[in-house]
Design a protein around this motif. Structure first.
Motif, PDB file in Angstrom:
ATOM      1  N   ALA A  65     -11.124 -13.607 -54.223  1.00 16.48           N
ATOM      2  CA  ALA A  65     -11.302 -12.159 -54.168  1.00 16.48           C
ATOM      3  C   ALA A  65     -10.158 -11.488 -53.423  1.00 16.48           C
ATOM      4  CB  ALA A  65     -12.633 -11.831 -53.489  1.00 16.48           C
ATOM      5  N   VAL A  66      -9.698 -12.110 -52.344  1.00 15.01           N
ATOM      6  CA  VAL A  66      -8.584 -11.550 -51.580  1.00 15.01           C
ATOM      7  C   VAL A  66      -7.308 -11.552 -52.422  1.00 15.01           C
ATOM      8  CG1 VAL A  66      -7.082 -11.941 -49.593  1.00 15.01           C
ATOM      9  CG2 VAL A  66      -9.562 -12.111 -49.329  1.00 15.01           C
ATOM     10  N   SER A  67      -7.045 -12.651 -53.125  1.00 16.89           N
ATOM     11  CA  SER A  67      -5.845 -12.730 -53.960  1.00 16.89           C
ATOM     12  C   SER A  67      -5.896 -11.697 -55.079  1.00 16.89           C
ATOM     13  CB  SER A  67      -5.698 -14.135 -54.548  1.00 16.89           C
ATOM     14  OG  SER A  67      -5.477 -15.083 -53.524  1.00 16.89           O
ATOM     15  N   SER A  68      -7.074 -11.486 -55.649  1.00 13.53           N
ATOM     16  CA  SER A  68      -7.205 -10.492 -56.704  1.00 13.53           C
ATOM     17  C   SER A  68      -6.987  -9.087 -56.167  1.00 13.53           C
ATOM     18  CB  SER A  68      -8.587 -10.594 -57.354  1.00 13.53           C
ATOM     19  OG  SER A  68      -8.700 -11.781 -58.095  1.00 13.53           O
ATOM     20  N   PHE A  69      -7.471  -8.817 -54.947  1.00 10.34           N
ATOM     21  CA  PHE A  69      -7.227  -7.511 -54.354  1.00 10.34           C
ATOM     22  C   PHE A  69      -5.737  -7.296 -54.134  1.00 10.34           C
ATOM     23  CE2 PHE A  69      -6.552  -4.809 -50.609  1.00 10.34           C
ATOM     24  CZ  PHE A  69      -7.133  -3.636 -51.077  1.00 10.34           C
ATOM     25  N   LEU A  70      -5.059  -8.296 -53.604  1.00 14.14           N
ATOM     26  CA  LEU A  70      -3.611  -8.172 -53.395  1.00 14.14           C
ATOM     27  C   LEU A  70      -2.881  -7.964 -54.721  1.00 14.14           C
ATOM     28  CD1 LEU A  70      -2.960 -10.906 -50.682  1.00 14.14           C
ATOM     29  CD2 LEU A  70      -2.827  -8.423 -50.382  1.00 14.14           C
ATOM     30  N   ALA A  71      -3.367  -8.611 -55.781  1.00 14.18           N
ATOM     31  CA  ALA A  71      -2.722  -8.480 -57.089  1.00 14.18           C
ATOM     32  C   ALA A  71      -3.023  -7.140 -57.741  1.00 14.18           C
ATOM     33  CB  ALA A  71      -3.164  -9.616 -58.006  1.00 14.18           C
ATOM     34  N   GLY A  72      -4.073  -6.445 -57.260  1.00 12.33           N
ATOM     35  CA  GLY A  72      -4.336  -5.102 -57.760  1.00 12.33           C
ATOM     36  C   GLY A  72      -5.406  -4.985 -58.820  1.00 12.33           C
ATOM     37  N   PHE A  73      -6.181  -6.043 -59.033  1.00  8.24           N
ATOM     38  CA  PHE A  73      -7.278  -5.953 -59.997  1.00  8.24           C
ATOM     39  C   PHE A  73      -8.411  -6.866 -59.531  1.00  8.24           C
ATOM     40  CE2 PHE A  73      -4.488  -9.372 -61.332  1.00  8.24           C
ATOM     41  CZ  PHE A  73      -5.346 -10.407 -61.620  1.00  8.24           C
ATOM     42  N   ALA A 127       5.766 -12.195 -56.532  1.00 10.21           N
ATOM     43  CA  ALA A 127       6.408 -12.536 -55.264  1.00 10.21           C
ATOM     44  C   ALA A 127       5.521 -12.224 -54.078  1.00 10.21           C
ATOM     45  CB  ALA A 127       7.734 -11.779 -55.130  1.00 10.21           C
ATOM     46  N   LEU A 128       4.504 -11.418 -54.280  1.00  7.89           N
ATOM     47  CA  LEU A 128       3.630 -11.011 -53.185  1.00  7.89           C
ATOM     48  C   LEU A 128       2.637 -12.095 -52.808  1.00  7.89           C
ATOM     49  CD1 LEU A 128       2.080  -9.031 -51.329  1.00  7.89           C
ATOM     50  CD2 LEU A 128       1.050  -8.043 -53.378  1.00  7.89           C
ATOM     51  N   LEU A 129       2.095 -12.803 -53.764  1.00 11.82           N
ATOM     52  CA  LEU A 129       0.937 -13.650 -53.541  1.00 11.82           C
ATOM     53  C   LEU A 129       1.304 -15.055 -53.112  1.00 11.82           C
ATOM     54  CD1 LEU A 129      -1.127 -12.635 -56.692  1.00 11.82           C
ATOM     55  CD2 LEU A 129      -1.296 -11.698 -54.390  1.00 11.82           C
ATOM     56  N   LEU A 153      -1.780 -15.840 -47.097  1.00  9.81           N
ATOM     57  CA  LEU A 153      -2.246 -14.954 -48.168  1.00  9.81           C
ATOM     58  C   LEU A 153      -1.093 -14.237 -48.852  1.00  9.81           C
ATOM     59  CD1 LEU A 153      -5.292 -13.361 -46.289  1.00  9.81           C
ATOM     60  CD2 LEU A 153      -5.350 -15.208 -47.983  1.00  9.81           C
ATOM     61  N   VAL A 154      -0.101 -13.822 -48.049  1.00  8.68           N
ATOM     62  CA  VAL A 154       1.057 -13.094 -48.566  1.00  8.68           C
ATOM     63  C   VAL A 154       2.285 -13.980 -48.435  1.00  8.68           C
ATOM     64  CG1 VAL A 154       2.513 -11.051 -48.318  1.00  8.68           C
ATOM     65  CG2 VAL A 154       0.032 -10.876 -47.953  1.00  8.68           C
TER      66      VAL A 154
END
Length: 613
Positions: free
Chosen positions: A151-159, A420-422, A554-555
């Protein structure tokens, strides 16, 4: 928070229940849970609890042969006895319900078709705990639960990853348009509604009038338990349509309060003149909240204990400033135009239909609406669809072959690529926009928007944020009959004569000023967001930093240097994609750094105890 909490004891074969109350200050708090119920139907051996605004209660009472004064729980008990799991498909209005059949110790859960009413649950050693609040659901869990990396990775990815998961591994949500049963025979979850199942039909000649009548009915249902009323008035078509339906034929009652965010001094702010026209048109008490110098991270931390995690709402910080204002004005409810974009649709998929049919002259005529919407010249809109011509596809292939390397270098300079963010890849890939598919239709575009996992997340954010301030947030566009009628219409009712959202414009014609009905421009708040984030967020650099231990693992560590180099070079002119990524990382850091311990659980009582039901 407000709503309900519930626990099912498998060993005792019984439900325990509690009403949740608003966290609003005593001076502004209102009773907003009139639709919350808990009851025992001993004749049928049922225990029932939840929330249902019985929009079609009178129809079901007649169909079931019940007394005229039957309560929602009476209707549900009789409906369950007649239709069993088919009950959810019969209900209209927001709902999240639980029904226990005591003789078989079988539990039935259901949620409204779009998820206006939240429903979260956690499995316990003795059964299930559930609530309209994610915070209350987690407080009833056997253990605090761990943060879900997916869920955290999906939030960082924007969806969002899906419609059922939350930020904690032991808390789930029942997906909108689904029911669930748990019994000694096993567990079953099934959809009772999908947007794809809506039949396309020829449009009636009076489609505008039909749409108007359905919107009027939805607004009236929303207003039935809502006085005193507030309306978010943006100057756009959606809030104007709701205001027109609300004020049409209104006599008596408390004055309706209109609340508007304003951006004085912003050259690109297009909505001001339309808000003024609406204020002159509607006899409401009007209020403004200047927002042209706002930090899009401000006060978001106050909603973490309400939402139990970060939200995808980039404009949440600024729009939620109107909630305490509405509460202080004495409003019990706040009408919101969210959902109009998806339910009505802009009709841009019709352009691709015309291109596939080779109707280039008609496409050119209709492109004006998209040109205004996308802020580009009409010839550029047309150019987007020329790939349907073989000659253009050949030219595109030659161009890409000759300039592939140059394009790649240019793209790398434009923005920091999302991958590059994740530090971890999301379990689900980002959804593919229908507009990028070669053979998409308007129906494809609208179905994708309505079925997006973003929808239940957005609805929960709006509803739970409102309850935090003692407000019912009313969302009239998410009426099932209205939505199904709109989706069934041919594309020329979505885009016609160069006007997007044509059916809505026809529906509100004569109800609002003509300047609003036929406006083509749409305000873009992207620059306000970027300026606010880069220039007015005092803690942005501390939050978005490789030194922030909450973000480690996470980042991607290299991302921090890249993004701050972009900010140093471009300032608030960085790409929208980069600005939103910065915002998401900052919000995640704020949440991870907050107190995330479970709150004290609500005091549950067995259903039927005097004073509890």
């Amino acid at each position: 928070m407000a709503g309900f909490a519930l626990a099912w004891s498998r060993s005792q074969g019984a439900l325990s229940f509690a009403r949740l109350t608003s966290a609003a200050p005593a001076s502004t708090a209102t009773t907003i849970d009139d639709t919350v119920f808990a009851a025992a139907d001993r004749a049928r051996g049922l225990e029932l609890a939840g929330i249902w605004r019985a929009d079609n209660g009178a129809d079901l009472i007649r169909e079931l042969g019940l007394p005229t004064a039957s309560r929602p729980q009476d209707i549900l008990a009789a409906g369950w006895s007649k239709w069993s799991t088919g009950l959810a498909d019969r209900l209209r209005g927001p709902f999240a319900i639980a029904i226990l059949q005591r003789d078989t110790n079988s539990l039935y859960l259901a949620r409204d078709f779009m998820g206006v009413e939240p429903l979260f649950y956690t499995r316990t050693a003795d059964g299930l705990a559930l609530s309209s609040s994610p915070v209350a659901a987690r407080s009833l869990a056997d253990a605090p639960g761990a943060v879900r990396l997916a869920a955290v990775s999906s939030f960082l990815a924007g969806f969002p990853a899906d419609k059922t998961g939350t930020y904690y591994d032991n808390i789930a949500r029942l997906a909108p348009g689904h029911w669930m049963t748990i019994s000694p025979a096993g567990e079953r979850t099934e959809p009772y509604w999908t947007v794809q199942a809506i039949a396309s039909r020829p449009a009636p000649a009076d489609a505008g009038e039909r749409f108007r009548a359905l919107l009027d009915r939805s607004v009236a249902n929303s207003a039935s338990d809502a006085e005193p009323i507030g309306v978010l008035l943006s100057g756009g078509l959606d809030s104007s349509a709701i205001s027109g339906a609300l004020m049409h034929g209104r006599t008596g009652g408390p004055a309706v309060q209109s609340l508007s965010l304003t951006y004085p001094g912003n050259e690109g702010w297009a909505d001001g003149k339309y808000i003024e026209a609406l204020r002159a048109y509607f006899p409401m008490e009007h209020h403004s909240l200047p927002s042209n110098e706002h930090d899009p991270l401000a006060n978001l931390e106050s909603y973490f204990p309400v939402l139990d995690g970060p939200s995808f709402g980039y404009g949440l910080s600024v729009s939620n400033r109107l909630l305490p204002m509405a509460a202080e004005l004495g409003c019990r409810s706040l009408f919101h135009g969210h959902g109009g974009d998806e339910v009505v649709s802009y009709g841009t998929g019709r352009l691709n239909e015309l291109a596939m049919q080779g109707q280039w002259r008609q496409l050119w005529a209709e492109a004006e609406g998209a040109a205004q919407l996308w802020s580009m010249p009409r010839w550029r809109v047309l150019d987007r669809y020329l790939f349907h011509k073989p000659q253009r596809r050949w030219l595109d292939r030659q161009w890409k072959r000759l300039h592939r390397r140059a394009q790649a270098d240019s793209a790398a300079e434009l923005e920091v690529q999302s991958e590059a963010l994740l530090a971890h890849r999301p379990a689900h890939s980002a959804p593919v926009a229908q507009l990028s598919q070669a053979r998409h239709t308007e129906r494809d575009v609208q179905e994708t928007a309505i079925a997006s996992p973003l929808q239940p997340h957005a609805l929960e954010t709006l509803v739970l944020s409102g309850r935090h301030h003692g407000l019912q947030v009313k969302l009239p566009f998410f009426d099932r009959d209205l939505l199904e009628f709109s989706v069934s219409l041919p594309s020329d009712w979505k885009l016609r004569d160069g006007y997007t959202r044509y059916v809505l414009r026809k529906a509100i014609e004569g109800r609002v000023p003509d300047s609003v009905t036929w406006r083509r421009d749409k305000n873009d708040f992207t620059d306000d967001f970027k300026i606010g984030l880069i220039e007015r967020s005092p803690h942005l650099r501390d939050l978005v930093s490789s030194a922030n231990g909450d973000l480690q693992g996470l980042v991607n560590p290299q991302w921090f240097g890249k993004i701050w180099s972009k900010v140093a070079h471009d300032g608030s002119s960085i790409t929208t994609s980069d600005a939103r990524a910065l915002w998401r990382v900052a919000v995640l850091a704020m949440w991870l750094g907050s107190d995330r311990r479970p709150q004290a659980p609500p005091r549950l009582q067995p259903i039927g105890v005097e004073g509890n039901v």
